[in-house]
Design an enzyme around this catalytic site. Structure first.
Site, PDB file in Angstrom:
ATOM      1  CD  GLU A 174      -2.645   1.567   2.388  1.00 23.84           C
ATOM      2  OE1 GLU A 174      -3.587   2.367   2.293  1.00 23.84           O
ATOM      3  OE2 GLU A 174      -2.311   1.025   3.456  1.00 23.84           O
ATOM      4  CD  GLU A 225       2.073   8.306   4.966  1.00 21.69           C
ATOM      5  OE1 GLU A 225       2.355   9.497   4.744  1.00 21.69           O
ATOM      6  OE2 GLU A 225       1.124   7.701   4.420  1.00 21.69           O
ATOM      7  CG  ASP A 242       9.985   9.056  -3.629  1.00 18.38           C
ATOM      8  OD1 ASP A 242      10.147   8.344  -4.635  1.00 18.38           O
ATOM      9  OD2 ASP A 242       9.293  10.083  -3.623  1.00 18.38           O
ATOM     10  CG  ASP A 257      -0.890  15.364  -2.470  1.00 18.03           C
ATOM     11  OD1 ASP A 257      -1.650  16.064  -3.170  1.00 18.03           O
ATOM     12  OD2 ASP A 257      -0.124  15.825  -1.616  1.00 18.03           O
ATOM     13  CE  LYS A 278      -1.354  25.988  -5.356  1.00 14.94           C
ATOM     14  NZ  LYS A 278      -0.395  26.830  -4.595  1.00 14.94           N
ATOM     15  CG  ASP A 309     -11.249  13.073  -2.383  1.00  9.47           C
ATOM     16  OD1 ASP A 309     -10.111  12.541  -2.401  1.00  9.47           O
ATOM     17  OD2 ASP A 309     -11.424  14.278  -2.124  1.00  9.47           O
TER      18      ASP A 309
END
Length: 208
Positions: A34, A59, A86, A109, A113, A145
Site C-alpha cells: 500500500e 508512508e 519515497d 495526493d 496545481k 475523491d
C-alpha cells in the site's frame, strides 16, 4: 514474543537493491503493497483479516508513519511492515520483478496545481514499474475523491498506448476492511464520505 516498533519498521540500509521482499517478514506468504498508508487503518484491518498475506505499507509523512508503526505493534501485527521512503524510488530500485500480488493506492495526493501534476503517482513511468513488480494476474487498485485526478488516472490507464495494453480492467469489489457503504475502509475515505464527496474507484489486473 511481544513486538517492538523496530520489528515493524524497515530500514533500507540493511537491504540491497532488488531485495527479496520475503526477507522482511516472519513467514513466506504473498506480498501486497500500500502506497500512502497514512495512519494505517486500512492496512491494520485488512491484515487482521488476512493473516496469510504479508502487507508492506509505504508512508512519507513522518507523523503518520510513526502512528502507523506504533499501531501495528500494539495490535501485534506480525504480517505487516511499514516503510518511510519515497515510493517511486523504492519500487524502482528495490522491488524485484513479479514479486507483488496486489498494489493499493488509496486517496493519493492529487497535486491539484498544474505545475505540480508531475508529482502525481499515476504517471506512465510509475505505472510501468507497478506492472513490472506485479505477478501475472496481480492487481492494481485505487480510489480517489478528486474528480480531475480520477480523469487523469483514466487517461493513463485507458489512453496511454504503452500502459493500456498491459492491464485488464476488473471490477472493484469493496475490500474486507471496509464497513458498509465503503470501498476501502481508510481514514481518508471515511472523512470524505462524511463530507459527501463522491468516491471513484479503479481496479486492474496485469495481463499474462
Amino acid at each position: 514474543m511481544e513486538l517492538r516498533n523496530e520489528d515493524i519498521t524497515v530500514d533500507l540500509d540493511n537491504y540491497s537493491e532488488n531485495m527479496d521482499l520475503g526477507d522482511l517478514f516472519e513467514k513466506d506468504a504473498p506480498v501486497e503493497i500500500e502506497v500512502g498508508s497514512g495512519k494505517g487503518t486500512f492496512l491494520l484491518n485488512q491484515a487482521r483479516l488476512h493473516g496469510d498475506i504479508n502487507y508492506l505499507g509505504i508512508e512519507w509523512a513522518n507523523k503518520y508513519y510513526k502512528l502507523s508503526v506504533d499501531r501495528m505493534r500494539r495490535w501485534g501485527m506480525r504480517n505487516v511492515r511499514v516503510l518511510r521512503t519515497d515510493a517511486r524510488d523504492f519500487i524502482g530500485r528495490y522491488v524485484p520483478d513479479e514479486s507483488v500480488q496486489a498494489f493499493h493506492i488509496y486517496f493519493p495526493d492529487p497535486w491539484p496545481k498544474a505545475r505540480h501534476n508531475k508529482r502525481r503517482f499515476f504517471q506512465r513511468e510509475n505505472i510501468l514499474q507497478v506492472h513490472r513488480i506485479l505477478k501475472a494476474g496481480g492487481q492494481l487498485r485505487t480510489a480517489t475523491d478528486h474528480a480531475e485526478y480520477y480523469e487523469a488516472m483514466r487517461e493513463v490507464m485507458f489512453g496511454d498506448g504503452v500502459v493500456t495494453p498491459l492491464f485488464e480492467e476488473i471490477e472493484f469489489h469493496a475490500l474486507d476492511a471496509a464497513n458498509e457503504g465503503e470501498w476501502v475502509g481508510s481514514n481518508f475515505e471515511r472523512k470524505y464520505i462524511e463530507e459527501g464527496r463522491t468516491i471513484n474507484t479503479l481496479a486492474f489486473a496485469k495481463k499474462g
